[in-house]
Motif scaffolding. Structure first.
Motif, PDB file in Angstrom:
ATOM      1  N   ALA A 210       8.486   1.673  -3.891  1.00 29.68           N
ATOM      2  CA  ALA A 210       9.075   1.788  -2.553  1.00 29.68           C
ATOM      3  C   ALA A 210       9.551   3.213  -2.309  1.00 29.68           C
ATOM      4  CB  ALA A 210      10.244   0.814  -2.410  1.00 29.68           C
ATOM      5  N   GLY A 211       9.256   3.717  -1.115  1.00 31.93           N
ATOM      6  CA  GLY A 211       9.726   5.045  -0.748  1.00 31.93           C
ATOM      7  C   GLY A 211       8.888   6.185  -1.260  1.00 31.93           C
ATOM      8  N   ARG A 212       7.743   5.903  -1.868  1.00 35.59           N
ATOM      9  CA  ARG A 212       6.825   6.949  -2.313  1.00 35.59           C
ATOM     10  C   ARG A 212       5.515   6.751  -1.567  1.00 35.59           C
ATOM     11  NH1 ARG A 212      11.618   6.288  -4.870  1.00 35.59           N
ATOM     12  NH2 ARG A 212      11.981   7.857  -6.483  1.00 35.59           N
ATOM     13  N   PHE A 213       5.388   7.452  -0.452  1.00 36.53           N
ATOM     14  CA  PHE A 213       4.253   7.311   0.450  1.00 36.53           C
ATOM     15  C   PHE A 213       3.926   5.833   0.652  1.00 36.53           C
ATOM     16  CE2 PHE A 213       0.338   8.692   2.512  1.00 36.53           C
ATOM     17  CZ  PHE A 213       0.809   9.820   3.165  1.00 36.53           C
ATOM     18  N   GLU A 214       4.963   5.098   1.000  1.00 33.65           N
ATOM     19  CA  GLU A 214       4.898   3.639   1.138  1.00 33.65           C
ATOM     20  C   GLU A 214       4.585   3.250   2.593  1.00 33.65           C
ATOM     21  OE1 GLU A 214       8.045  -0.131   0.937  1.00 33.65           O
ATOM     22  OE2 GLU A 214       8.734   1.954   0.885  1.00 33.65           O
ATOM     23  N   GLN A 215       3.522   2.513   2.786  1.00 31.19           N
ATOM     24  CA  GLN A 215       3.191   2.055   4.129  1.00 31.19           C
ATOM     25  C   GLN A 215       4.033   0.824   4.467  1.00 31.19           C
ATOM     26  OE1 GLN A 215      -0.956   1.315   4.870  1.00 31.19           O
ATOM     27  NE2 GLN A 215      -0.657   1.009   7.051  1.00 31.19           N
ATOM     28  N   VAL A 216       4.857   0.924   5.520  1.00 26.38           N
ATOM     29  CA  VAL A 216       5.738  -0.172   5.908  1.00 26.38           C
ATOM     30  C   VAL A 216       5.250  -0.889   7.163  1.00 26.38           C
ATOM     31  CG1 VAL A 216       7.792   0.734   4.775  1.00 26.38           C
ATOM     32  CG2 VAL A 216       7.276   1.424   7.119  1.00 26.38           C
ATOM     33  N   PHE A 217       4.517  -0.197   8.017  1.00 28.07           N
ATOM     34  CA  PHE A 217       3.837  -0.744   9.182  1.00 28.07           C
ATOM     35  C   PHE A 217       2.504  -0.013   9.309  1.00 28.07           C
ATOM     36  CE2 PHE A 217       8.382  -1.186  10.614  1.00 28.07           C
ATOM     37  CZ  PHE A 217       8.413  -2.578  10.594  1.00 28.07           C
ATOM     38  N   PRO A 218       1.594  -0.504  10.130  1.00 22.27           N
ATOM     39  CA  PRO A 218       0.370   0.267  10.351  1.00 22.27           C
ATOM     40  C   PRO A 218       0.693   1.694  10.801  1.00 22.27           C
ATOM     41  CG  PRO A 218       0.153  -1.917  11.296  1.00 22.27           C
ATOM     42  CD  PRO A 218       1.589  -1.780  10.857  1.00 22.27           C
ATOM     43  N   LYS A 219       0.196   2.655  10.054  1.00 25.04           N
ATOM     44  CA  LYS A 219       0.363   4.077  10.354  1.00 25.04           C
ATOM     45  C   LYS A 219       1.818   4.547  10.322  1.00 25.04           C
ATOM     46  CE  LYS A 219      -3.922   5.173  12.634  1.00 25.04           C
ATOM     47  NZ  LYS A 219      -4.544   6.009  13.681  1.00 25.04           N
ATOM     48  N   VAL A 220       2.687   3.813   9.625  1.00 26.17           N
ATOM     49  CA  VAL A 220       4.076   4.223   9.428  1.00 26.17           C
ATOM     50  C   VAL A 220       4.366   4.230   7.923  1.00 26.17           C
ATOM     51  CG1 VAL A 220       6.508   3.770   9.883  1.00 26.17           C
ATOM     52  CG2 VAL A 220       4.794   3.269  11.641  1.00 26.17           C
ATOM     53  N   TYR A 221       4.832   5.375   7.427  1.00 28.47           N
ATOM     54  CA  TYR A 221       5.050   5.540   5.987  1.00 28.47           C
ATOM     55  C   TYR A 221       6.476   6.010   5.709  1.00 28.47           C
ATOM     56  CZ  TYR A 221      -0.005   5.224   5.484  1.00 28.47           C
ATOM     57  OH  TYR A 221      -1.304   4.783   5.520  1.00 28.47           O
ATOM     58  N   PHE A 222       7.026   5.504   4.604  1.00 28.47           N
ATOM     59  CA  PHE A 222       8.306   5.973   4.081  1.00 28.47           C
ATOM     60  C   PHE A 222       8.024   6.864   2.874  1.00 28.47           C
ATOM     61  CE2 PHE A 222      11.502   2.373   5.348  1.00 28.47           C
ATOM     62  CZ  PHE A 222      11.268   2.644   6.679  1.00 28.47           C
ATOM     63  N   ASP A 223       8.658   8.025   2.831  1.00 28.48           N
ATOM     64  CA  ASP A 223       8.579   8.858   1.631  1.00 28.48           C
ATOM     65  C   ASP A 223       9.925   9.532   1.403  1.00 28.48           C
ATOM     66  OD1 ASP A 223       7.961  11.402  -0.030  1.00 28.48           O
ATOM     67  OD2 ASP A 223       6.155  10.197  -0.197  1.00 28.48           O
ATOM     68  N   GLY A 224      10.463   9.368   0.200  1.00 31.43           N
ATOM     69  CA  GLY A 224      11.801   9.840  -0.108  1.00 31.43           C
ATOM     70  C   GLY A 224      11.894  11.293  -0.518  1.00 31.43           C
ATOM     71  N   ALA A 225      10.881  12.102  -0.211  1.00 30.74           N
ATOM     72  CA  ALA A 225      10.950  13.531  -0.536  1.00 30.74           C
ATOM     73  C   ALA A 225      12.181  14.147   0.112  1.00 30.74           C
ATOM     74  CB  ALA A 225       9.682  14.237  -0.055  1.00 30.74           C
ATOM     75  N   HIS A 226      12.900  15.020  -0.642  1.00 31.15           N
ATOM     76  CA  HIS A 226      14.171  15.517  -0.131  1.00 31.15           C
ATOM     77  C   HIS A 226      14.497  16.940  -0.569  1.00 31.15           C
ATOM     78  CE1 HIS A 226      14.846  13.407  -3.953  1.00 31.15           C
ATOM     79  NE2 HIS A 226      15.664  14.402  -4.212  1.00 31.15           N
ATOM     80  N   ASN A 227      13.572  17.599  -1.239  1.00 31.76           N
ATOM     81  CA  ASN A 227      13.766  18.998  -1.602  1.00 31.76           C
ATOM     82  C   ASN A 227      12.430  19.726  -1.441  1.00 31.76           C
ATOM     83  OD1 ASN A 227      12.234  18.514  -4.056  1.00 31.76           O
ATOM     84  ND2 ASN A 227      14.097  17.659  -4.962  1.00 31.76           N
TER      85      ASN A 227
END
Length: 422
Positions: free
Chosen positions: A290-307
């Motif tokens: 979860a949170g690593r180039f994770e697709q949550v909806f069609p064409k919507v991604y979560f990524d926890g990059a922060h630096n």
């Protein structure tokens, strides 16, 4: 801030400090009162600026595919405190958390620890209660003075070293590497990712001092593309594993995969087990996080990059995965990150930004982020969850990034609105 942690502290009357206080004195004292549960655990200890969570996810699947019971302690949370402590993929339950809090209450450790140290003690107790075969332990900050650095691991992993938390770890790669190298223990193997020479030299000196066998990516083990393009071959001395495929997107994930395979080979040797090549292939193919180039909806991604280092990897992945797509970012960050460099990197692939506020004492204000942005199209979004749901219909790709704390808050909002399965 550890979501839903305070309810246990209040219920059991245990006090701890929310501040970050590097050092092991409190942990050593508290663990002694708890009869040192960490000494009963077989641990893989993982430090690094970026890549810790992904490397641990690969390792977790490999261990599970070999029939081992696996404890995992990571941070920050995905939804709330419970998912930071897992056994065989299952978050610690409320009943199990109450059990360890009762133990901590009876041991008299109230007031001795910070929040994260208290959570670390809870994790050690839970893993000891569950009699796990293996524990995958992620450092919270640095390594040398991190609360997790009380263990004597089977193997240590340092995934990467770059600039982050410079106010605590130092503002040179050598200083940061000194902290990360603190997890290397006497006579125990250490597995190292692709590091810049300034950092690598520090790690090498520490390994030599501790007589720790050192394996470095690109020198002692490798991953090369296979014949089919999407397949990879892992190589180390007399070990070769071909036909490796993964769903974790991004070129950097093949290094994390290689670190995990190398560490797992050390684990099975230590536990006197046999590594099954087909099980390793299946584990790599199944790994996600979860949170690593994770697709949550069609064409919507979560990524926890922060630096800047992790944002750079995200930008590379975007270019690779969506070379002809319109990209827009939804972003929130904490104040102590290198915000301007993060924005400059993201602006190389998008000119459309939506800034959001989120509940965290360290969170930067959306209006301040917007002022620093050079994007042509930039707005502040008030109802982030609704905006993200509607983004599934956007003619392009929406990426939510900047902070794992932000992702946790949005995920909770989406779960509350029943838009996202927990």
């Amino acid at each position: 801030m550890i979501i839903n942690f305070d309810q246990y502290k209040e219920r059991w009357g245990i006090q701890s400090d929310p501040a970050i206080k590097p050092g092991l004195e409190g942990m050593t004292r508290a663990l002694a009162l708890l009869n040192n549960p960490h000494e009963k655990l077989r641990v893989v200890h993982v430090a690094g600026t970026n890549g810790k969570g992904s490397t641990i996810a690969f390792l977790e699947q490999m261990a599970l595919h070999h029939g081992l019971s696996v404890g995992k302690f990571t941070s920050p949370c995905i939804v709330d405190v419970h998912d930071q402590i897992r056994v065989n993929l299952h978050p610690i339950s409320r009943k199990e958390m109450d059990r360890v809090f009762e133990t901590m209450k009876n041991a008299g450790i109230s007031g001795l620890l910070t929040d994260f140290e208290l959570l670390t003690c809870a994790a050690f107790l839970h893993f000891a209660n569950e009699q796990t075969d293996l524990v995958l332990l992620e450092t919270g900050l640095g390594g040398l003075e991190d609360s997790t650095n009380v263990v004597d691991p089977l193997v240590s992993i340092i995934t990467s070293i770059d600039f982050d938390h410079t106010n605590i770890l130092g503002d040179t790669l050598e200083q940061i590497a000194h902290h990360k190298a603190g997890i290397i223990k006497k006579g125990k193997p250490a597995i190292i990712g692709s590091l810049q020479e300034e950092a690598l030299s520090v790690i090498k000196r520490k390994a030599a001092l501790e007589n720790s066998p050192l394996s470095v990516y690109g020198k002692d083990f490798y991953v090369h593309p296979g014949r089919e393009g999407e397949e990879y071959i892992y190589l180390k001395a007399d070990v070769a594993i071909d036909r490796l495929t993964r769903k974790m997107a991004g070129a950097h994930q093949r290094i994390n995969m290689a670190l995990a395979i190398t560490a797992f080979l050390e684990v099975v040797e230590n536990l006197r087990l046999n590594a099954n090549v087909d099980s390793i292939r299946k584990a790599v193919e199944k790994t996600s996080l979860a949170g690593r180039f994770e697709q949550v909806f069609p064409k919507v991604y979560f990524d926890g990059a922060h630096n800047p280092a992790s944002i750079g990897k995200l930008v590379e992945t975007i270019k690779q995965q969506f070379p002809n797509e319109t990209i827009r970012f939804v972003i929130g960050m904490v104040r102590d990150k290198d915000i301007e460099n993060v924005l400059r990197l993201l602006e190389t692939v998008s000119d459309e930004f939506y800034f959001v506020d989120f509940e965290n004492p360290r969170a930067a204000k959306a209006k301040d982020l917007m002022q620093l942005s050079r994007a042509k199209k930039k707005e502040i979004v008030e109802n982030c969850a609704s905006f993200i749901q509607s983004s599934a219909h956007f003619d392009g790709v929406t990426i939510v990034t900047g902070s794992l704390y932000l992702l946790a808050e949005i995920r909770n909002q989406l779960i509350s609105s029943s838009a996202l399965a927990e």
